[in-house]
Design a protein around this motif. Structure first.
Motif, PDB file in Angstrom:
ATOM      1  N   GLN A 131       1.654  13.287  -0.044  1.00  0.00           N
ATOM      2  CA  GLN A 131       0.481  12.928   0.737  1.00  0.00           C
ATOM      3  C   GLN A 131      -0.038  11.563   0.301  1.00  0.00           C
ATOM      4  O   GLN A 131       0.257  11.088  -0.798  1.00  0.00           O
ATOM      5  N   CYS A 132      -0.808  10.952   1.154  1.00  0.00           N
ATOM      6  CA  CYS A 132      -1.353   9.628   0.882  1.00  0.00           C
ATOM      7  C   CYS A 132      -2.151   9.666  -0.418  1.00  0.00           C
ATOM      8  O   CYS A 132      -2.954  10.567  -0.645  1.00  0.00           O
ATOM      9  N   THR A 133      -1.906   8.663  -1.266  1.00  0.00           N
ATOM     10  CA  THR A 133      -2.577   8.657  -2.569  1.00  0.00           C
ATOM     11  C   THR A 133      -4.047   8.240  -2.447  1.00  0.00           C
ATOM     12  O   THR A 133      -4.823   8.411  -3.371  1.00  0.00           O
ATOM     13  N   LEU A 134      -4.426   7.697  -1.299  1.00  0.00           N
ATOM     14  CA  LEU A 134      -5.826   7.290  -1.094  1.00  0.00           C
ATOM     15  C   LEU A 134      -6.633   8.354  -0.365  1.00  0.00           C
ATOM     16  O   LEU A 134      -7.612   8.872  -0.891  1.00  0.00           O
ATOM     17  N   CYS A 135      -6.184   8.686   0.872  1.00  0.00           N
ATOM     18  CA  CYS A 135      -7.008   9.593   1.691  1.00  0.00           C
ATOM     19  C   CYS A 135      -6.454  11.018   1.759  1.00  0.00           C
ATOM     20  O   CYS A 135      -6.997  11.865   2.436  1.00  0.00           O
ATOM     21  N   LYS A 136      -5.328  11.263   1.050  1.00  0.00           N
ATOM     22  CA  LYS A 136      -4.712  12.595   0.968  1.00  0.00           C
ATOM     23  C   LYS A 136      -4.137  13.108   2.289  1.00  0.00           C
ATOM     24  O   LYS A 136      -3.840  14.298   2.415  1.00  0.00           O
ATOM     25  N   LYS A 164       3.916   4.565   4.644  1.00  0.00           N
ATOM     26  CA  LYS A 164       2.644   3.960   5.030  1.00  0.00           C
ATOM     27  C   LYS A 164       1.812   5.028   5.722  1.00  0.00           C
ATOM     28  O   LYS A 164       2.273   5.683   6.668  1.00  0.00           O
ATOM     29  N   CYS A 165       0.603   5.195   5.249  1.00  0.00           N
ATOM     30  CA  CYS A 165      -0.283   6.218   5.799  1.00  0.00           C
ATOM     31  C   CYS A 165      -0.683   5.859   7.229  1.00  0.00           C
ATOM     32  O   CYS A 165      -1.028   4.716   7.519  1.00  0.00           O
ATOM     33  N   ASN A 166      -0.616   6.835   8.111  1.00  0.00           N
ATOM     34  CA  ASN A 166      -0.990   6.598   9.512  1.00  0.00           C
ATOM     35  C   ASN A 166      -2.506   6.660   9.724  1.00  0.00           C
ATOM     36  O   ASN A 166      -3.004   6.310  10.780  1.00  0.00           O
ATOM     37  N   LYS A 167      -3.222   7.125   8.723  1.00  0.00           N
ATOM     38  CA  LYS A 167      -4.679   7.219   8.844  1.00  0.00           C
ATOM     39  C   LYS A 167      -5.373   5.989   8.280  1.00  0.00           C
ATOM     40  O   LYS A 167      -6.196   5.367   8.944  1.00  0.00           O
ATOM     41  N   CYS A 168      -5.006   5.627   7.018  1.00  0.00           N
ATOM     42  CA  CYS A 168      -5.728   4.525   6.376  1.00  0.00           C
ATOM     43  C   CYS A 168      -4.861   3.293   6.107  1.00  0.00           C
ATOM     44  O   CYS A 168      -5.319   2.331   5.498  1.00  0.00           O
ATOM     45  N   SER A 169      -3.584   3.344   6.542  1.00  0.00           N
ATOM     46  CA  SER A 169      -2.649   2.225   6.400  1.00  0.00           C
ATOM     47  C   SER A 169      -2.273   1.879   4.963  1.00  0.00           C
ATOM     48  O   SER A 169      -1.687   0.829   4.704  1.00  0.00           O
TER      49      SER A 169
END
Ligand SMILES: [Zn+2]
Length: 113
Positions: A88-93, A72-77
């Motif tokens: 890396q996060c597939t949404l916000c990288k 779970k991304c800590n930036k964009c959840s």
């Protein structure tokens, strides 16, 4: 190859379980292995082929359930599947994430008789 050692532990768990229920055969052992757990499924299956087939484990099948790694991304959840800890996060990288699953290494079920 630490899989042989891991398998030994798995078989010990199954043996204790069989003893507890006075079982003479272990039919199936189901284990759950996370993608990040550093266990090679191929090596584990190979180790299983090499074990000494005593009465208890004569016809035992080792069933391996592979658990994909999720974070779970800590930036964009956003929740996404990861290959390894360098993903890396597939949404916000972002590289800043918390691992939700993928480190599993456990015996799920033992079928005896
Ligand atoms: Zn993100």
């Amino acid at each position: 190859m630490h899989e042989a050692y891991i398998l030994q532990n798995i078989l010990e768990i199954a043996e204790n379980y069989a003893k507890k229920y006075n079982a003479v055969k272990v039919h199936e052992i189901e284990v759950e292995i996370g993608q990040l757990s550093d266990v090679s499924i191929e090596a584990l299956e190979f180790a299983m082929q090499c074990i000494e087939r005593n009465n208890l484990f004569e016809n035992t099948t080792l069933k391996i359930k592979k658990i994909p790694a999720k974070a779970k991304c800590n930036k964009c959840s956003h929740e996404f599947e990861i290959e390894n800890l360098l993903s890396q996060c597939t949404l916000c990288k972002s590289f800043d994430f918390t691992v939700l699953q993928g480190n599993e290494l456990k015996v799920l079920a033992i079928v005896v008789d």
